[in-house]
Design a protein around this motif. Structure first.
Motif, PDB file in Angstrom:
ATOM      1  N   ILE A  30     -27.431 -24.279  -1.838  1.00  0.00           N
ATOM      2  CA  ILE A  30     -27.443 -23.415  -3.021  1.00  0.00           C
ATOM      3  C   ILE A  30     -27.010 -24.224  -4.246  1.00  0.00           C
ATOM      4  O   ILE A  30     -27.616 -24.111  -5.317  1.00  0.00           O
ATOM      5  CB  ILE A  30     -26.539 -22.178  -2.809  1.00  0.00           C
ATOM      6  N   THR A  31     -25.983 -25.042  -4.080  1.00  0.00           N
ATOM      7  CA  THR A  31     -25.541 -25.902  -5.174  1.00  0.00           C
ATOM      8  C   THR A  31     -26.654 -26.862  -5.569  1.00  0.00           C
ATOM      9  O   THR A  31     -26.953 -27.039  -6.758  1.00  0.00           O
ATOM     10  CB  THR A  31     -24.288 -26.701  -4.766  1.00  0.00           C
ATOM     11  N   CYS A  32     -27.276 -27.450  -4.589  1.00  0.00           N
ATOM     12  CA  CYS A  32     -28.369 -28.385  -4.840  1.00  0.00           C
ATOM     13  C   CYS A  32     -29.532 -27.680  -5.544  1.00  0.00           C
ATOM     14  O   CYS A  32     -30.137 -28.228  -6.462  1.00  0.00           O
ATOM     15  CB  CYS A  32     -28.828 -29.009  -3.523  1.00  0.00           C
ATOM     16  N   ALA A  33     -29.830 -26.452  -5.139  1.00  0.00           N
ATOM     17  CA  ALA A  33     -30.906 -25.681  -5.778  1.00  0.00           C
ATOM     18  C   ALA A  33     -30.594 -25.465  -7.251  1.00  0.00           C
ATOM     19  O   ALA A  33     -31.490 -25.532  -8.102  1.00  0.00           O
ATOM     20  CB  ALA A  33     -31.094 -24.343  -5.076  1.00  0.00           C
ATOM     21  N   GLY A  34     -29.350 -25.211  -7.557  1.00  0.00           N
ATOM     22  CA  GLY A  34     -28.971 -25.018  -8.950  1.00  0.00           C
ATOM     23  C   GLY A  34     -29.150 -26.268  -9.783  1.00  0.00           C
ATOM     24  O   GLY A  34     -29.535 -26.200 -10.945  1.00  0.00           O
ATOM     25  N   PHE A  35     -28.904 -27.423  -9.192  1.00  0.00           N
ATOM     26  CA  PHE A  35     -28.995 -28.675  -9.934  1.00  0.00           C
ATOM     27  C   PHE A  35     -30.409 -29.220 -10.031  1.00  0.00           C
ATOM     28  O   PHE A  35     -30.770 -29.840 -11.005  1.00  0.00           O
ATOM     29  CB  PHE A  35     -28.129 -29.760  -9.278  1.00  0.00           C
ATOM     30  N   ILE A  36     -31.190 -29.019  -9.013  1.00  0.00           N
ATOM     31  CA  ILE A  36     -32.429 -29.784  -8.934  1.00  0.00           C
ATOM     32  C   ILE A  36     -33.690 -28.945  -8.763  1.00  0.00           C
ATOM     33  O   ILE A  36     -34.655 -29.138  -9.481  1.00  0.00           O
ATOM     34  CB  ILE A  36     -32.326 -30.822  -7.810  1.00  0.00           C
ATOM     35  N   THR A  37     -33.724 -28.030  -7.842  1.00  0.00           N
ATOM     36  CA  THR A  37     -34.963 -27.359  -7.471  1.00  0.00           C
ATOM     37  C   THR A  37     -35.556 -26.545  -8.607  1.00  0.00           C
ATOM     38  O   THR A  37     -36.707 -26.746  -8.972  1.00  0.00           O
ATOM     39  CB  THR A  37     -34.742 -26.469  -6.234  1.00  0.00           C
ATOM     40  N   LEU A  38     -34.788 -25.626  -9.156  1.00  0.00           N
ATOM     41  CA  LEU A  38     -35.335 -24.778 -10.216  1.00  0.00           C
ATOM     42  C   LEU A  38     -35.704 -25.546 -11.484  1.00  0.00           C
ATOM     43  O   LEU A  38     -36.829 -25.412 -11.962  1.00  0.00           O
ATOM     44  CB  LEU A  38     -34.364 -23.638 -10.534  1.00  0.00           C
ATOM     45  N   PRO A  39     -34.807 -26.361 -12.039  1.00  0.00           N
ATOM     46  CA  PRO A  39     -35.207 -27.075 -13.255  1.00  0.00           C
ATOM     47  C   PRO A  39     -36.408 -27.993 -13.052  1.00  0.00           C
ATOM     48  O   PRO A  39     -37.289 -28.045 -13.898  1.00  0.00           O
ATOM     49  CB  PRO A  39     -33.956 -27.894 -13.619  1.00  0.00           C
ATOM     50  N   ASN A  40     -36.463 -28.696 -11.935  1.00  0.00           N
ATOM     51  CA  ASN A  40     -37.599 -29.585 -11.693  1.00  0.00           C
ATOM     52  C   ASN A  40     -38.889 -28.812 -11.506  1.00  0.00           C
ATOM     53  O   ASN A  40     -39.933 -29.213 -12.002  1.00  0.00           O
ATOM     54  CB  ASN A  40     -37.347 -30.468 -10.473  1.00  0.00           C
ATOM     55  N   THR A  41     -38.850 -27.707 -10.767  1.00  0.00           N
ATOM     56  CA  THR A  41     -40.053 -26.919 -10.523  1.00  0.00           C
ATOM     57  C   THR A  41     -40.605 -26.367 -11.828  1.00  0.00           C
ATOM     58  O   THR A  41     -41.795 -26.488 -12.105  1.00  0.00           O
ATOM     59  CB  THR A  41     -39.738 -25.757  -9.559  1.00  0.00           C
ATOM     60  N   PHE A  42     -39.739 -25.773 -12.644  1.00  0.00           N
ATOM     61  CA  PHE A  42     -40.229 -25.155 -13.862  1.00  0.00           C
ATOM     62  C   PHE A  42     -40.593 -26.171 -14.935  1.00  0.00           C
ATOM     63  O   PHE A  42     -41.489 -25.922 -15.731  1.00  0.00           O
ATOM     64  CB  PHE A  42     -39.231 -24.122 -14.390  1.00  0.00           C
ATOM     65  N   THR A  43     -39.942 -27.320 -14.953  1.00  0.00           N
ATOM     66  CA  THR A  43     -40.334 -28.361 -15.893  1.00  0.00           C
ATOM     67  C   THR A  43     -41.737 -28.840 -15.570  1.00  0.00           C
ATOM     68  O   THR A  43     -42.563 -29.018 -16.460  1.00  0.00           O
ATOM     69  CB  THR A  43     -39.352 -29.549 -15.830  1.00  0.00           C
ATOM     70  N   SER A  44     -42.042 -29.005 -14.282  1.00  0.00           N
ATOM     71  CA  SER A  44     -43.372 -29.469 -13.920  1.00  0.00           C
ATOM     72  C   SER A  44     -44.422 -28.397 -14.209  1.00  0.00           C
ATOM     73  O   SER A  44     -45.550 -28.712 -14.559  1.00  0.00           O
ATOM     74  CB  SER A  44     -43.424 -29.895 -12.455  1.00  0.00           C
ATOM     75  N   LEU A  45     -44.052 -27.116 -14.094  1.00  0.00           N
ATOM     76  CA  LEU A  45     -44.996 -26.057 -14.431  1.00  0.00           C
ATOM     77  C   LEU A  45     -45.269 -26.027 -15.931  1.00  0.00           C
ATOM     78  O   LEU A  45     -46.392 -25.795 -16.365  1.00  0.00           O
ATOM     79  CB  LEU A  45     -44.466 -24.687 -13.976  1.00  0.00           C
TER      80      LEU A  45
ATOM     81  N   ALA B  37     -29.700 -21.443 -12.972  1.00  0.00           N
ATOM     82  CA  ALA B  37     -29.263 -22.667 -12.295  1.00  0.00           C
ATOM     83  C   ALA B  37     -27.735 -22.728 -12.254  1.00  0.00           C
ATOM     84  O   ALA B  37     -27.146 -23.106 -11.236  1.00  0.00           O
ATOM     85  CB  ALA B  37     -29.831 -23.896 -13.005  1.00  0.00           C
ATOM     86  N   GLY B  38     -27.093 -22.332 -13.354  1.00  0.00           N
ATOM     87  CA  GLY B  38     -25.634 -22.301 -13.394  1.00  0.00           C
ATOM     88  C   GLY B  38     -25.059 -21.322 -12.381  1.00  0.00           C
ATOM     89  O   GLY B  38     -24.042 -21.609 -11.739  1.00  0.00           O
ATOM     90  N   ALA B  39     -25.707 -20.171 -12.229  1.00  0.00           N
ATOM     91  CA  ALA B  39     -25.233 -19.185 -11.246  1.00  0.00           C
ATOM     92  C   ALA B  39     -25.333 -19.743  -9.829  1.00  0.00           C
ATOM     93  O   ALA B  39     -24.419 -19.562  -9.018  1.00  0.00           O
ATOM     94  CB  ALA B  39     -26.045 -17.893 -11.374  1.00  0.00           C
ATOM     95  N   PHE B  40     -26.441 -20.425  -9.530  1.00  0.00           N
ATOM     96  CA  PHE B  40     -26.576 -21.050  -8.208  1.00  0.00           C
ATOM     97  C   PHE B  40     -25.488 -22.097  -7.998  1.00  0.00           C
ATOM     98  O   PHE B  40     -24.876 -22.166  -6.931  1.00  0.00           O
ATOM     99  CB  PHE B  40     -27.949 -21.699  -8.035  1.00  0.00           C
ATOM    100  N   CYS B  41     -25.250 -22.917  -9.013  1.00  0.00           N
ATOM    101  CA  CYS B  41     -24.215 -23.958  -8.905  1.00  0.00           C
ATOM    102  C   CYS B  41     -22.846 -23.337  -8.664  1.00  0.00           C
ATOM    103  O   CYS B  41     -22.106 -23.783  -7.787  1.00  0.00           O
ATOM    104  CB  CYS B  41     -24.177 -24.814 -10.162  1.00  0.00           C
ATOM    105  N   LEU B  42     -22.522 -22.316  -9.455  1.00  0.00           N
ATOM    106  CA  LEU B  42     -21.215 -21.676  -9.306  1.00  0.00           C
ATOM    107  C   LEU B  42     -21.073 -21.007  -7.953  1.00  0.00           C
ATOM    108  O   LEU B  42     -20.009 -21.097  -7.324  1.00  0.00           O
ATOM    109  CB  LEU B  42     -20.992 -20.673 -10.435  1.00  0.00           C
ATOM    110  N   LEU B  43     -22.124 -20.344  -7.480  1.00  0.00           N
ATOM    111  CA  LEU B  43     -22.071 -19.701  -6.167  1.00  0.00           C
ATOM    112  C   LEU B  43     -21.870 -20.747  -5.068  1.00  0.00           C
ATOM    113  O   LEU B  43     -21.025 -20.583  -4.185  1.00  0.00           O
ATOM    114  CB  LEU B  43     -23.348 -18.903  -5.904  1.00  0.00           C
ATOM    115  N   GLY B  44     -22.628 -21.835  -5.136  1.00  0.00           N
ATOM    116  CA  GLY B  44     -22.495 -22.889  -4.135  1.00  0.00           C
ATOM    117  C   GLY B  44     -21.127 -23.552  -4.163  1.00  0.00           C
ATOM    118  O   GLY B  44     -20.514 -23.787  -3.121  1.00  0.00           O
ATOM    119  N   LEU B  45     -20.632 -23.834  -5.364  1.00  0.00           N
ATOM    120  CA  LEU B  45     -19.318 -24.473  -5.477  1.00  0.00           C
ATOM    121  C   LEU B  45     -18.193 -23.520  -5.090  1.00  0.00           C
ATOM    122  O   LEU B  45     -17.212 -23.943  -4.475  1.00  0.00           O
ATOM    123  CB  LEU B  45     -19.109 -25.003  -6.890  1.00  0.00           C
TER     124      LEU B  45
END
Length: 189
Positions: A49-64, A92-100
């Motif tokens: 979940i932490t990793c998703a907040g840092f990498i998955t969402l921003p990278n996916t939407f930037t490429s879109l 992304a911040g919510a995912f990071c906070l939840l994971g941390l």
């Protein structure tokens, strides 16, 4: 005869056989392998979940946003415009906070088991944050053309801080564990 003393930090268990005295390191090793599966699953889940907040969402939407295929038709442009106007940083911040927060909960729950903390929280957190840093760098170079956006700067700073924290925790807990191992070795020689 079996005696157990939980108030003693070395937490020795003595069995009826004189050869079966267990040190704190032995107990910690056994406990690390006997921790409930739900905690192991939660450790992995919170790390991802932490990793998703840092990498998955921003990278996916930037490429879109930069997709030429989507830009080629009106529906695709509408998706790109919607994504461009949608602020993904809070998500992304919510995912990071939840994971941390989950990682901190597990750290607090198992704070005396250095082996489990190192193997299930700190090393995975260190490797995931390092991989996220590499992915962010590749994203900036390949998709954003080397341009550092505000979101990219925030991601770099946040992931670097997490990576540094996980590195420090790993070193500290390895040091604590090495002291316990040294005591274990002295008692069993």
């Amino acid at each position: 005869m079996r005696t157990e003393n939980n108030s003693n930090p070395s937490r020795r268990i003595t069995h009826s056989h004189p050869d079966t005295t267990q040190t704190r390191f032995t107990l910690m090793s056994v406990e690390a392998n006997q921790i409930k599966a739900r905690y192991n699953i939660l450790a992995g889940l919170f790390a991802w979940i932490t990793c998703a907040g840092f990498i998955t969402l921003p990278n996916t939407f930037t490429s879109l946003q930069n997709s030429s295929t989507l830009a080629a038709n009106p529906g695709g442009r509408a998706i790109q415009q919607t994504i461009k106007n949608l602020s993904l940083l809070p998500l992304a911040g919510a995912f990071c906070l939840l994971g941390l927060a989950g990682t901190c909960f597990l750290w607090r729950t198992h704070q005396t088991n250095y082996i489990w903390l190192i193997s299930h929280l700190f090393l995975p957190g260190l490797s995931h944050s390092f991989i996220c840093l590499l992915s962010i760098a590749l994203n900036i170079i390949s998709i954003q053309g080397g341009h550092l956006s505000i979101t990219a700067n925030i991601a770099i700073i946040t992931v670097t801080l997490l990576c540094g924290a996980m590195l420090c925790l790993t070193v500290i807990y390895y040091w604590l564990l090495s002291k316990i191992i040294a005591t274990h070795n002295k008692e069993n020689c």
